[in-house]
Enzyme design. Sequence first.
Site, PDB file in Angstrom:
ATOM      1  N   CYS A   1       6.795-118.251  24.058  1.00  0.00           N
ATOM      2  CA  CYS A   1       7.731-118.895  23.123  1.00  0.00           C
ATOM      3  C   CYS A   1       9.158-118.511  23.495  1.00  0.00           C
ATOM      4  O   CYS A   1       9.492-117.326  23.511  1.00  0.00           O
ATOM      5  CB  CYS A   1       7.476-118.496  21.673  1.00  0.00           C
ATOM      6  SG  CYS A   1       8.771-119.219  20.619  1.00  0.00           S
TER       7      CYS A   1
ATOM      8  N   GLY B   1       3.491-131.097  30.290  1.00  0.00           N
ATOM      9  CA  GLY B   1       4.892-131.247  30.701  1.00  0.00           C
ATOM     10  C   GLY B   1       5.124-132.595  31.359  1.00  0.00           C
ATOM     11  O   GLY B   1       4.584-132.859  32.428  1.00  0.00           O
TER      12      GLY B   1
ATOM     13  N   LEU C   1       9.116-120.788  15.942  1.00  0.00           N
ATOM     14  CA  LEU C   1       7.760-120.387  15.549  1.00  0.00           C
ATOM     15  C   LEU C   1       7.454-120.610  14.058  1.00  0.00           C
ATOM     16  O   LEU C   1       6.848-119.751  13.403  1.00  0.00           O
ATOM     17  CB  LEU C   1       7.566-118.910  15.947  1.00  0.00           C
ATOM     18  CG  LEU C   1       6.247-118.268  16.364  1.00  0.00           C
ATOM     19  CD1 LEU C   1       5.316-119.248  17.058  1.00  0.00           C
ATOM     20  CD2 LEU C   1       6.495-117.063  17.220  1.00  0.00           C
TER      21      LEU C   1
ATOM     22  N   SER D   1      14.347-125.675  19.358  1.00  0.00           N
ATOM     23  CA  SER D   1      14.359-124.242  19.059  1.00  0.00           C
ATOM     24  C   SER D   1      13.797-124.078  17.656  1.00  0.00           C
ATOM     25  O   SER D   1      14.510-123.747  16.709  1.00  0.00           O
ATOM     26  CB  SER D   1      15.772-123.660  19.150  1.00  0.00           C
ATOM     27  OG  SER D   1      15.707-122.265  18.904  1.00  0.00           O
ATOM     28  N   MET D   2      12.492-124.386  17.543  1.00  0.00           N
ATOM     29  CA  MET D   2      11.839-124.379  16.234  1.00  0.00           C
ATOM     30  C   MET D   2      11.785-122.966  15.654  1.00  0.00           C
ATOM     31  O   MET D   2      11.932-122.779  14.447  1.00  0.00           O
ATOM     32  CB  MET D   2      10.413-124.933  16.349  1.00  0.00           C
ATOM     33  CG  MET D   2      10.323-126.340  16.962  1.00  0.00           C
ATOM     34  SD  MET D   2      11.214-127.574  16.021  1.00  0.00           S
ATOM     35  CE  MET D   2      10.168-127.684  14.588  1.00  0.00           C
TER      36      MET D   2
ATOM     37  N   LYS E   1      -1.030-119.453  27.327  1.00  0.00           N
ATOM     38  CA  LYS E   1       0.032-120.446  27.533  1.00  0.00           C
ATOM     39  C   LYS E   1       1.184-119.778  28.255  1.00  0.00           C
ATOM     40  O   LYS E   1       1.712-118.762  27.796  1.00  0.00           O
ATOM     41  CB  LYS E   1       0.487-120.974  26.159  1.00  0.00           C
ATOM     42  CG  LYS E   1       1.637-121.982  26.188  1.00  0.00           C
ATOM     43  CD  LYS E   1       1.140-123.382  26.454  1.00  0.00           C
ATOM     44  CE  LYS E   1       2.211-124.438  26.218  1.00  0.00           C
ATOM     45  NZ  LYS E   1       2.235-124.882  24.825  1.00  0.00           N
TER      46      LYS E   1
ATOM     47  N   LYS F   1      -0.758-125.074  15.717  1.00  0.00           N
ATOM     48  CA  LYS F   1       0.540-124.462  15.974  1.00  0.00           C
ATOM     49  C   LYS F   1       0.365-122.958  16.205  1.00  0.00           C
ATOM     50  O   LYS F   1      -0.443-122.306  15.518  1.00  0.00           O
ATOM     51  CB  LYS F   1       1.468-124.695  14.765  1.00  0.00           C
ATOM     52  CG  LYS F   1       2.791-123.940  14.799  1.00  0.00           C
ATOM     53  CD  LYS F   1       3.723-124.407  15.892  1.00  0.00           C
ATOM     54  CE  LYS F   1       5.006-123.559  15.970  1.00  0.00           C
ATOM     55  NZ  LYS F   1       5.825-123.897  17.156  1.00  0.00           N
ATOM     56  N   SER F   2       1.107-122.407  17.142  1.00  0.00           N
ATOM     57  CA  SER F   2       1.034-120.967  17.399  1.00  0.00           C
ATOM     58  C   SER F   2       1.238-120.199  16.093  1.00  0.00           C
ATOM     59  O   SER F   2       2.226-120.415  15.388  1.00  0.00           O
ATOM     60  CB  SER F   2       2.118-120.538  18.394  1.00  0.00           C
ATOM     61  OG  SER F   2       1.884-121.099  19.659  1.00  0.00           O
TER      62      SER F   2
HETATM   63  O1  RRO Z   1       8.228-122.706  17.799  1.00  0.00           O
HETATM   64  C1  RRO Z   1       8.916-122.813  18.840  1.00  0.00           C
HETATM   65  O2  RRO Z   1      10.152-122.747  18.834  1.00  0.00           O
HETATM   66  C2  RRO Z   1       8.298-123.010  20.141  1.00  0.00           C
HETATM   67  C3  RRO Z   1       7.212-122.294  20.608  1.00  0.00           C
HETATM   68 BR1  RRO Z   1       6.305-121.031  19.563  1.00  0.00          BR
HETATM   69  C4  RRO Z   1       6.765-122.471  21.935  1.00  0.00           C
HETATM   70  O3  RRO Z   1       5.810-121.841  22.423  1.00  0.00           O
HETATM   71  N1  RRO Z   1       7.418-123.376  22.695  1.00  0.00           N
HETATM   72  C5  RRO Z   1       8.458-124.092  22.233  1.00  0.00           C
HETATM   73  O4  RRO Z   1       9.027-124.913  22.984  1.00  0.00           O
HETATM   74  N2  RRO Z   1       8.892-123.908  20.950  1.00  0.00           N
END
Ligand code: RRO
Length: 313
Positions: A132, A251, A75, A72-73, A166, A45-46
Amino acid sequence: MADISTTLAGVKLPNLLFNASGVCCQTEADLKLMVESESGALITKSATVEQRDGNPAPRYTPLPNGIGSINSMGLPNEGYEYYLEYAKKYDYNSEKPLFISLSGLSLDDNVKMCKAFVDAKLPCVLEINYSCPNVPGKPQMGYDMEAMEKSLSVLAPLIKKPFGIKLPPYFDIAHFDQAAAVFNKFDNLAFVTCINSVGNGLAIDFVTEQALIKPKDGFGGLGGLMVLNTALANVNAFHRRLPGKQIVGVGGVVSGKEAFLHVLAGASAVQIGTMLKEEGPGVFARIAKELSDIMVAKGYKTLEDFRGKVKTL
Ligand code: RRO
Protein backbone atom coordinates in the site's frame (compact mmCIF):
# COMPACT_ATOMS: atom_id res chain seq x y z
CA MET A 1 -16.39 -19.18 -26.43
CA ALA A 2 -12.80 -20.22 -25.77
CA ASP A 3 -12.05 -21.79 -22.37
CA ILE A 4 -10.82 -18.97 -20.12
CA SER A 5 -11.08 -20.94 -16.88
CA THR A 6 -8.04 -21.17 -14.64
CA THR A 7 -6.81 -22.54 -11.32
CA LEU A 8 -5.21 -20.30 -8.69
CA ALA A 9 -3.72 -21.51 -5.42
CA GLY A 10 -5.41 -24.86 -6.07
CA VAL A 11 -8.84 -23.28 -6.49
CA LYS A 12 -10.80 -23.41 -9.75
CA LEU A 13 -12.03 -20.12 -11.30
CA PRO A 14 -14.65 -20.31 -14.10
CA ASN A 15 -12.79 -17.43 -15.75
CA LEU A 16 -9.50 -15.70 -15.01
CA LEU A 17 -10.88 -12.18 -14.34
CA PHE A 18 -11.58 -10.58 -10.98
CA ASN A 19 -11.39 -7.24 -9.19
CA ALA A 20 -8.15 -5.71 -7.97
CA SER A 21 -8.42 -5.35 -4.22
CA GLY A 22 -9.65 -1.85 -3.42
CA VAL A 23 -12.25 -1.58 -6.16
CA CYS A 24 -15.87 -2.61 -5.58
CA CYS A 25 -15.04 -4.59 -2.45
CA GLN A 26 -15.15 -2.53 0.76
CA THR A 27 -18.75 -3.18 1.85
CA GLU A 28 -21.19 -6.07 1.56
CA ALA A 29 -23.09 -3.99 -1.03
CA ASP A 30 -19.91 -3.72 -3.16
CA LEU A 31 -19.18 -7.44 -2.76
CA LYS A 32 -22.75 -8.29 -3.80
CA LEU A 33 -22.13 -6.45 -7.08
CA MET A 34 -18.99 -8.57 -7.56
CA VAL A 35 -20.93 -11.77 -6.82
CA GLU A 36 -23.59 -10.78 -9.37
CA SER A 37 -21.01 -9.86 -12.03
CA GLU A 38 -19.41 -12.23 -14.52
CA SER A 39 -16.06 -12.15 -12.70
CA GLY A 40 -14.34 -15.47 -12.08
CA ALA A 41 -13.61 -14.65 -8.41
CA LEU A 42 -13.75 -11.75 -5.97
CA ILE A 43 -11.34 -10.23 -3.46
CA THR A 44 -12.12 -7.99 -0.49
CA LYS A 45 -10.62 -4.59 0.30
CA SER A 46 -7.32 -4.85 2.19
CA ALA A 47 -8.21 -5.12 5.85
CA THR A 48 -6.53 -3.75 8.95
CA VAL A 49 -7.26 -4.83 12.52
CA GLU A 50 -9.39 -1.74 13.18
CA GLN A 51 -11.90 -0.08 10.87
CA ARG A 52 -10.41 2.94 9.02
CA ASP A 53 -12.03 5.92 7.30
CA GLY A 54 -8.91 6.48 5.15
CA ASN A 55 -7.57 9.78 3.78
CA PRO A 56 -9.61 12.95 3.13
CA ALA A 57 -11.38 13.40 -0.25
CA PRO A 58 -10.83 13.97 -3.11
CA ARG A 59 -8.68 10.83 -2.93
CA TYR A 60 -9.31 9.09 -6.29
CA THR A 61 -9.70 10.50 -9.76
CA PRO A 62 -9.46 9.17 -13.30
CA LEU A 63 -6.93 11.05 -15.43
CA PRO A 64 -7.70 12.66 -18.81
CA ASN A 65 -7.65 10.75 -22.12
CA GLY A 66 -8.14 7.31 -20.56
CA ILE A 67 -4.51 7.06 -19.43
CA GLY A 68 -5.43 5.79 -15.96
CA SER A 69 -6.06 7.01 -12.43
CA ILE A 70 -4.43 8.33 -9.28
CA ASN A 71 -5.51 7.40 -5.75
CA SER A 72 -4.56 7.97 -2.17
CA MET A 73 -7.44 6.24 -0.43
CA GLY A 74 -5.40 5.54 2.72
CA LEU A 75 -6.64 2.01 3.39
CA PRO A 76 -10.30 2.72 4.18
CA ASN A 77 -11.86 -0.57 5.30
CA GLU A 78 -14.37 -2.05 7.72
CA GLY A 79 -11.82 -3.90 9.89
CA TYR A 80 -10.87 -7.58 9.48
CA GLU A 81 -13.73 -8.95 11.60
CA TYR A 82 -16.24 -7.60 9.05
CA TYR A 83 -14.53 -9.52 6.23
CA LEU A 84 -14.18 -12.61 8.45
CA GLU A 85 -17.93 -12.58 9.07
CA TYR A 86 -18.50 -12.12 5.33
CA ALA A 87 -16.19 -15.07 4.60
CA LYS A 88 -18.09 -17.22 7.13
CA LYS A 89 -21.41 -16.46 5.39
CA TYR A 90 -20.06 -16.76 1.83
CA ASP A 91 -21.61 -19.38 -0.45
CA TYR A 92 -18.58 -21.44 -1.50
CA ASN A 93 -20.80 -23.61 -3.73
CA SER A 94 -21.23 -20.60 -6.03
CA GLU A 95 -18.14 -21.66 -8.05
CA LYS A 96 -16.78 -18.13 -7.57
CA PRO A 97 -13.83 -18.35 -5.15
CA LEU A 98 -13.38 -15.73 -2.44
CA PHE A 99 -9.99 -14.10 -1.83
CA ILE A 100 -9.33 -12.02 1.29
CA SER A 101 -6.80 -9.18 1.25
CA LEU A 102 -5.03 -8.36 4.52
CA SER A 103 -2.81 -5.32 5.06
CA GLY A 104 -1.78 -5.14 8.70
CA LEU A 105 0.05 -2.01 9.85
CA SER A 106 2.56 -4.26 11.68
CA LEU A 107 3.64 -7.90 11.67
CA ASP A 108 1.71 -8.43 14.92
CA ASP A 109 -1.43 -7.14 13.20
CA ASN A 110 -0.92 -9.49 10.24
CA VAL A 111 -0.36 -12.41 12.65
CA LYS A 112 -3.56 -11.59 14.52
CA MET A 113 -5.64 -11.36 11.33
CA CYS A 114 -4.12 -14.46 9.68
CA LYS A 115 -4.69 -16.48 12.87
CA ALA A 116 -8.36 -15.50 12.92
CA PHE A 117 -8.84 -16.67 9.32
CA VAL A 118 -6.82 -19.87 9.85
CA ASP A 119 -8.82 -20.73 13.00
CA ALA A 120 -12.08 -20.25 11.07
CA LYS A 121 -10.99 -23.03 8.64
CA LEU A 122 -12.64 -21.44 5.60
CA PRO A 123 -12.03 -22.25 1.93
CA CYS A 124 -11.17 -18.61 1.11
CA VAL A 125 -7.62 -17.74 0.01
CA LEU A 126 -5.48 -15.02 1.64
CA GLU A 127 -3.59 -12.32 -0.29
CA ILE A 128 -1.25 -10.34 1.99
CA ASN A 129 -0.77 -6.77 0.75
CA TYR A 130 2.90 -5.71 1.01
CA SER A 131 2.44 -2.66 -1.16
CA CYS A 132 0.00 0.00 0.00
CA PRO A 133 1.63 3.27 -1.09
CA ASN A 134 -0.77 5.63 0.65
CA VAL A 135 -0.56 5.44 4.44
CA PRO A 136 1.31 8.57 5.58
CA GLY A 137 4.48 7.58 7.44
CA LYS A 138 4.30 3.87 6.46
CA PRO A 139 6.72 2.85 3.68
CA GLN A 140 5.69 -0.04 1.39
CA MET A 141 7.07 -3.29 2.84
CA GLY A 142 7.54 -4.66 -0.69
CA TYR A 143 10.59 -2.42 -1.07
CA ASP A 144 12.23 -3.76 2.12
CA MET A 145 13.45 -7.28 1.29
CA GLU A 146 14.54 -8.08 4.87
CA ALA A 147 11.22 -7.01 6.37
CA MET A 148 9.34 -9.03 3.74
CA GLU A 149 11.41 -12.14 4.46
CA LYS A 150 10.86 -11.74 8.20
CA SER A 151 7.13 -11.30 7.67
CA LEU A 152 6.86 -14.31 5.33
CA SER A 153 8.90 -16.49 7.70
CA VAL A 154 6.21 -15.89 10.36
CA LEU A 155 3.07 -15.82 8.18
CA ALA A 156 3.75 -18.70 5.74
CA PRO A 157 3.95 -21.43 8.44
CA LEU A 158 0.99 -19.87 10.24
CA ILE A 159 -1.23 -19.85 7.12
CA LYS A 160 0.00 -23.37 6.12
CA LYS A 161 -2.19 -23.64 3.03
CA PRO A 162 -1.48 -21.87 -0.30
CA PHE A 163 -1.64 -18.05 -0.17
CA GLY A 164 -0.52 -15.02 -2.17
CA ILE A 165 1.12 -11.62 -1.73
CA LYS A 166 0.43 -8.30 -3.46
CA LEU A 167 3.60 -6.62 -4.66
CA PRO A 168 4.60 -3.12 -5.65
CA PRO A 169 6.17 -2.66 -9.07
CA TYR A 170 9.94 -3.17 -9.20
CA PHE A 171 12.03 -1.25 -11.70
CA ASP A 172 15.46 -2.86 -11.51
CA ILE A 173 16.59 -6.36 -12.52
CA ALA A 174 18.58 -6.66 -9.27
CA HIS A 175 15.37 -6.07 -7.32
CA PHE A 176 13.49 -8.78 -9.30
CA ASP A 177 16.35 -11.16 -8.41
CA GLN A 178 16.41 -10.21 -4.72
CA ALA A 179 12.63 -10.40 -4.30
CA ALA A 180 12.41 -13.74 -6.14
CA ALA A 181 15.17 -15.21 -3.95
CA VAL A 182 13.06 -14.35 -0.88
CA PHE A 183 9.78 -15.69 -2.33
CA ASN A 184 11.33 -18.99 -3.44
CA LYS A 185 12.10 -19.82 0.21
CA PHE A 186 8.39 -20.28 1.00
CA ASP A 187 6.69 -23.33 -0.52
CA ASN A 188 3.10 -22.43 0.35
CA LEU A 189 3.51 -18.94 -1.11
CA ALA A 190 1.48 -19.99 -4.15
CA PHE A 191 1.10 -16.74 -6.08
CA VAL A 192 2.36 -13.18 -6.33
CA THR A 193 0.04 -10.44 -7.55
CA CYS A 194 1.84 -7.90 -9.76
CA ILE A 195 1.39 -4.95 -9.60
CA ASN A 196 -0.08 -2.62 -7.01
CA SER A 197 -0.32 0.97 -8.16
CA VAL A 198 2.90 2.77 -9.13
CA GLY A 199 3.45 4.67 -5.90
CA ASN A 200 3.61 8.39 -5.35
CA GLY A 201 2.84 9.91 -8.70
CA LEU A 202 1.58 13.50 -8.89
CA ALA A 203 -1.28 14.70 -11.11
CA ILE A 204 -1.70 18.46 -11.57
CA ASP A 205 -4.55 20.34 -13.29
CA PHE A 206 -3.03 22.55 -16.01
CA VAL A 207 -5.65 25.30 -15.74
CA THR A 208 -6.07 25.59 -11.97
CA GLU A 209 -2.43 24.63 -11.29
CA GLN A 210 -3.74 22.48 -8.42
CA ALA A 211 -2.98 18.90 -7.43
CA LEU A 212 -5.92 16.63 -8.38
CA ILE A 213 -6.16 14.78 -5.06
CA LYS A 214 -5.95 16.14 -1.53
CA PRO A 215 -3.91 13.69 0.62
CA LYS A 216 -0.11 13.82 0.82
CA ASP A 217 0.18 17.11 -1.15
CA GLY A 218 -1.36 15.35 -4.17
CA PHE A 219 0.93 12.29 -4.24
CA GLY A 220 -0.82 8.98 -4.96
CA GLY A 221 -0.66 5.59 -6.64
CA LEU A 222 -0.98 5.46 -10.43
CA GLY A 223 -3.08 2.79 -12.13
CA GLY A 224 -4.72 2.03 -15.45
CA LEU A 225 -3.38 2.00 -18.99
CA MET A 226 -0.28 4.07 -18.21
CA VAL A 227 1.09 1.29 -15.97
CA LEU A 228 0.45 -1.59 -18.42
CA ASN A 229 4.05 -2.04 -19.52
CA THR A 230 5.42 -1.88 -15.98
CA ALA A 231 2.81 -4.47 -14.98
CA LEU A 232 3.67 -6.79 -17.90
CA ALA A 233 7.38 -6.57 -17.04
CA ASN A 234 6.75 -7.47 -13.40
CA VAL A 235 4.44 -10.37 -14.33
CA ASN A 236 7.01 -11.74 -16.75
CA ALA A 237 10.02 -11.14 -14.48
CA PHE A 238 8.41 -13.17 -11.68
CA HIS A 239 6.99 -15.79 -14.07
CA ARG A 240 10.60 -16.45 -15.15
CA ARG A 241 12.00 -16.45 -11.60
CA LEU A 242 9.35 -18.31 -9.57
CA PRO A 243 9.05 -21.86 -10.91
CA GLY A 244 6.11 -23.66 -9.35
CA LYS A 245 4.44 -20.42 -8.29
CA GLN A 246 1.70 -18.51 -10.09
CA ILE A 247 1.40 -14.85 -11.07
CA VAL A 248 -1.75 -12.77 -10.90
CA GLY A 249 -1.46 -9.92 -13.41
CA VAL A 250 -2.93 -6.51 -12.63
CA GLY A 251 -2.34 -3.15 -14.24
CA GLY A 252 -3.55 -1.52 -17.42
CA VAL A 253 -6.29 -3.94 -18.47
CA VAL A 254 -8.88 -1.93 -20.41
CA SER A 255 -9.92 -4.60 -22.94
CA GLY A 256 -9.43 -8.24 -23.87
CA LYS A 257 -6.16 -7.32 -25.56
CA GLU A 258 -4.37 -6.30 -22.35
CA ALA A 259 -5.75 -9.36 -20.53
CA PHE A 260 -4.31 -11.48 -23.37
CA LEU A 261 -0.92 -9.74 -23.00
CA HIS A 262 -0.88 -10.40 -19.23
CA VAL A 263 -1.39 -14.13 -19.88
CA LEU A 264 1.30 -14.12 -22.61
CA ALA A 265 3.64 -12.55 -20.01
CA GLY A 266 2.81 -15.40 -17.63
CA ALA A 267 -0.33 -14.51 -15.65
CA SER A 268 -2.59 -17.29 -14.38
CA ALA A 269 -5.36 -14.84 -13.46
CA VAL A 270 -5.94 -11.16 -14.18
CA GLN A 271 -7.34 -8.49 -11.86
CA ILE A 272 -8.99 -5.27 -13.00
CA GLY A 273 -8.80 -2.03 -10.99
CA THR A 274 -9.18 1.36 -12.68
CA MET A 275 -11.37 0.07 -15.54
CA LEU A 276 -13.72 -1.65 -13.06
CA LYS A 277 -13.98 1.62 -11.09
CA GLU A 278 -14.75 3.59 -14.26
CA GLU A 279 -17.01 1.15 -16.13
CA GLY A 280 -18.61 -0.81 -13.29
CA PRO A 281 -18.99 -4.60 -12.92
CA GLY A 282 -20.20 -4.99 -16.54
CA VAL A 283 -16.48 -4.77 -17.42
CA PHE A 284 -16.02 -8.48 -16.65
CA ALA A 285 -18.51 -9.76 -19.26
CA ARG A 286 -17.08 -7.37 -21.87
CA ILE A 287 -13.43 -8.26 -21.31
CA ALA A 288 -14.14 -12.01 -21.04
CA LYS A 289 -15.90 -11.87 -24.43
CA GLU A 290 -13.12 -9.79 -25.99
CA LEU A 291 -10.44 -12.16 -24.69
CA SER A 292 -12.37 -15.19 -25.90
CA ASP A 293 -12.75 -13.61 -29.38
CA ILE A 294 -8.99 -12.95 -29.53
CA MET A 295 -8.25 -16.57 -28.57
CA VAL A 296 -10.65 -17.93 -31.20
CA ALA A 297 -9.11 -15.64 -33.87
CA LYS A 298 -5.61 -16.81 -32.92
CA GLY A 299 -6.57 -20.48 -32.67
CA TYR A 300 -5.97 -20.82 -28.91
CA LYS A 301 -8.42 -23.08 -27.05
CA THR A 302 -7.21 -22.62 -23.47
CA LEU A 303 -5.06 -20.15 -21.52
CA GLU A 304 -2.33 -22.82 -21.18
CA ASP A 305 -1.90 -22.69 -24.97
CA PHE A 306 -0.18 -19.29 -24.68
CA ARG A 307 0.53 -18.59 -21.00
CA GLY A 308 4.07 -17.28 -20.55
CA LYS A 309 4.86 -17.81 -24.23
CA VAL A 310 5.84 -14.24 -25.07
CA LYS A 311 8.50 -14.40 -27.79
CA THR A 312 11.75 -12.49 -27.35
CA LEU A 313 13.93 -11.20 -30.17
O1 RRO B 1 -6.19 2.19 0.16
C1 RRO B 1 -5.28 2.61 -0.60
O2 RRO B 1 -4.93 3.80 -0.61
C2 RRO B 1 -4.57 1.73 -1.50
C3 RRO B 1 -4.07 0.49 -1.15
BR1 RRO B 1 -4.35 -0.28 0.53
C4 RRO B 1 -3.28 -0.24 -2.07
O3 RRO B 1 -2.79 -1.35 -1.81
N1 RRO B 1 -3.08 0.31 -3.29
C5 RRO B 1 -3.59 1.51 -3.64
O4 RRO B 1 -3.36 1.97 -4.77
N2 RRO B 1 -4.34 2.21 -2.74
